[in-house]
Scaffold this active site. Structure first.
Site, PDB file in Angstrom:
ATOM      1  N   ARG A 164       0.728  -1.122  -0.022  1.00 13.70           N
ATOM      2  CA  ARG A 164       0.074  -0.059   0.029  1.00 13.70           C
ATOM      3  C   ARG A 164       0.888   1.146   0.009  1.00 13.70           C
ATOM      4  O   ARG A 164       1.538   1.482   0.809  1.00 13.70           O
ATOM      5  CB  ARG A 164      -0.739   0.136   1.319  1.00 13.70           C
ATOM      6  CG  ARG A 164      -2.216  -0.923   1.122  1.00 13.70           C
ATOM      7  CD  ARG A 164      -3.174  -0.022   2.027  1.00 13.70           C
ATOM      8  NE  ARG A 164      -2.760  -0.102   3.463  1.00 13.70           N
ATOM      9  CZ  ARG A 164      -3.618   0.318   4.372  1.00 13.70           C
ATOM     10  NH1 ARG A 164      -4.601   0.784   4.241  1.00 13.70           N
ATOM     11  NH2 ARG A 164      -3.147   0.249   5.642  1.00 13.70           N
ATOM     12  N   THR A 198      -1.180   7.386  -0.838  1.00 12.53           N
ATOM     13  CA  THR A 198      -2.532   7.326  -1.895  1.00 12.53           C
ATOM     14  C   THR A 198      -3.320   6.144  -1.395  1.00 12.53           C
ATOM     15  O   THR A 198      -4.387   6.004  -1.620  1.00 12.53           O
ATOM     16  CB  THR A 198      -2.231   7.071  -3.282  1.00 12.53           C
ATOM     17  OG1 THR A 198      -1.567   5.610  -3.228  1.00 12.53           O
ATOM     18  CG2 THR A 198      -1.141   8.007  -3.869  1.00 12.53           C
ATOM     19  N   ASP A 253      -1.643  -3.617  13.089  1.00 19.39           N
ATOM     20  CA  ASP A 253      -1.121  -4.104  11.626  1.00 19.39           C
ATOM     21  C   ASP A 253      -0.787  -5.510  11.774  1.00 19.39           C
ATOM     22  O   ASP A 253       0.169  -5.995  12.331  1.00 19.39           O
ATOM     23  CB  ASP A 253       0.218  -3.451  11.301  1.00 19.39           C
ATOM     24  CG  ASP A 253       0.896  -3.685  10.186  1.00 19.39           C
ATOM     25  OD1 ASP A 253       0.944  -2.704   9.239  1.00 19.39           O
ATOM     26  OD2 ASP A 253       1.387  -4.822   9.688  1.00 19.39           O
ATOM     27  N   ASP A 304       2.991  -6.734  10.887  1.00 16.07           N
ATOM     28  CA  ASP A 304       3.929  -6.509  12.196  1.00 16.07           C
ATOM     29  C   ASP A 304       3.435  -7.508  13.096  1.00 16.07           C
ATOM     30  O   ASP A 304       4.479  -7.892  13.973  1.00 16.07           O
ATOM     31  CB  ASP A 304       3.643  -5.010  12.646  1.00 16.07           C
ATOM     32  CG  ASP A 304       4.137  -4.097  11.759  1.00 16.07           C
ATOM     33  OD1 ASP A 304       5.430  -4.628  10.865  1.00 16.07           O
ATOM     34  OD2 ASP A 304       3.911  -2.936  11.856  1.00 16.07           O
TER      35      ASP A 304
HETATM   36  N1  URA Z   1      -3.715  -3.737   7.223  1.00 16.13           N
HETATM   37  C1  URA Z   1      -3.538  -4.093   8.639  1.00 16.13           C
HETATM   38  O1  URA Z   1      -2.632  -4.847   8.836  1.00 16.13           O
HETATM   39  N2  URA Z   1      -4.313  -3.604   9.418  1.00 16.13           N
HETATM   40  C2  URA Z   1      -5.388  -2.787   9.175  1.00 16.13           C
HETATM   41  O2  URA Z   1      -5.986  -2.396  10.151  1.00 16.13           O
HETATM   42  C3  URA Z   1      -5.497  -2.521   7.824  1.00 16.13           C
HETATM   43  C4  URA Z   1      -4.642  -2.998   6.847  1.00 16.13           C
END
Ligand code: URA
Length: 209
Positions: free
Chosen positions: A104, A108, A200, A203
């Protein structure tokens, strides 16, 4: 929502709560992800087509069901999608695996492709695209577009968590692709994260924060 299945099995919901909890360790998160992936895989494959073959049991002959057609494909959206693969492969060890590298753009929020590798004959296979988080929907939409360009015509999407915004966008772009998710959360925040979500996913599973 049309085309969306929320997997409300108590084991899925229980494990999801543990995964959301910010005190859950990386190792714990990874274990839970593998377990929940197996349960979600069970649901996403619930209605796949069977055919019958003739076999001999130790007691005699019978006609028995097996899965019809070519091997399934699990298509992982890198990198977080990989966290779902092991649990799914535990259940369907002969599945083929595709990898789609999309990150991502933080400005944007649009997906940028950096890797694509999939079996050549996608048109003959059920392709299950996996990514733990369906947030904006942009990566999922782009991944399915790439797979369709390469011949996929039977596609399902599997995630842990989804946001209403992403679900709406995805189903508008790919109304033929059923979605399986363990929960639909409240909303996206201003940087495209799911709230309340689990943070995330990449992560948390790889310990990179
Ligand atoms: N990607 C993630 O890892 N967590 C989110 O909340 C949105 C996208």
């Amino acid at each position: 929502m049309q085309g969306v299945t929320v997997v409300d099995h108590p084991l899925v919901q229980h494990k999801l709560t543990l995964m959301r909890d910010k005190t859950t360790s990386t190792a714990g998160f990874r274990t839970l992800l593998r377990e929940i992936a197996t349960l979600l895989c069970y649901e996403v494959t619930r209605d796949i087509e069977l055919e019958t073959i003739d076999i001999e049991t130790p007691m005699g002959p019978m006609t028995a069901p097996i899965i019809k057609g070519k091997k399934l494909v699990f298509a992982s959206i890198l990198r977080a999608g990989n966290g779902l693969l092991d649990g799914m492969l535990d259940l369907v060890p002969a599945a083929r695996v595709a990898h789609i590298g999309l990150y991502r753009d933080h400005e944007t929020l649009e997906p940028v492709e950096y890797y694509f590798k999939a079996p050549a004959d996608l048109e003959n296979r059920l392709v299950i695209v996996v990514d733990p988080m369906l947030a904006t929907g942009n990566s999922a939409i782009a991944a399915v577009e790439r797979l369709k360009e390469r011949g996929a015509n039977k596609v399902r999407f599997l995630c842990l968590l989804s946001a209403p915004e992403g679900l709406r966008k995805f189903t508008a772009a790919h109304p033929d692709v059923p979605i399986f998710t363990a929960a639909i959360d409240s909303h996206l925040n201003d940087i495209g994260y799911i709230v309340p979500g689990l943070g995330d996913a990449g992560d948390r599973m790889f310990g990179t924060k």
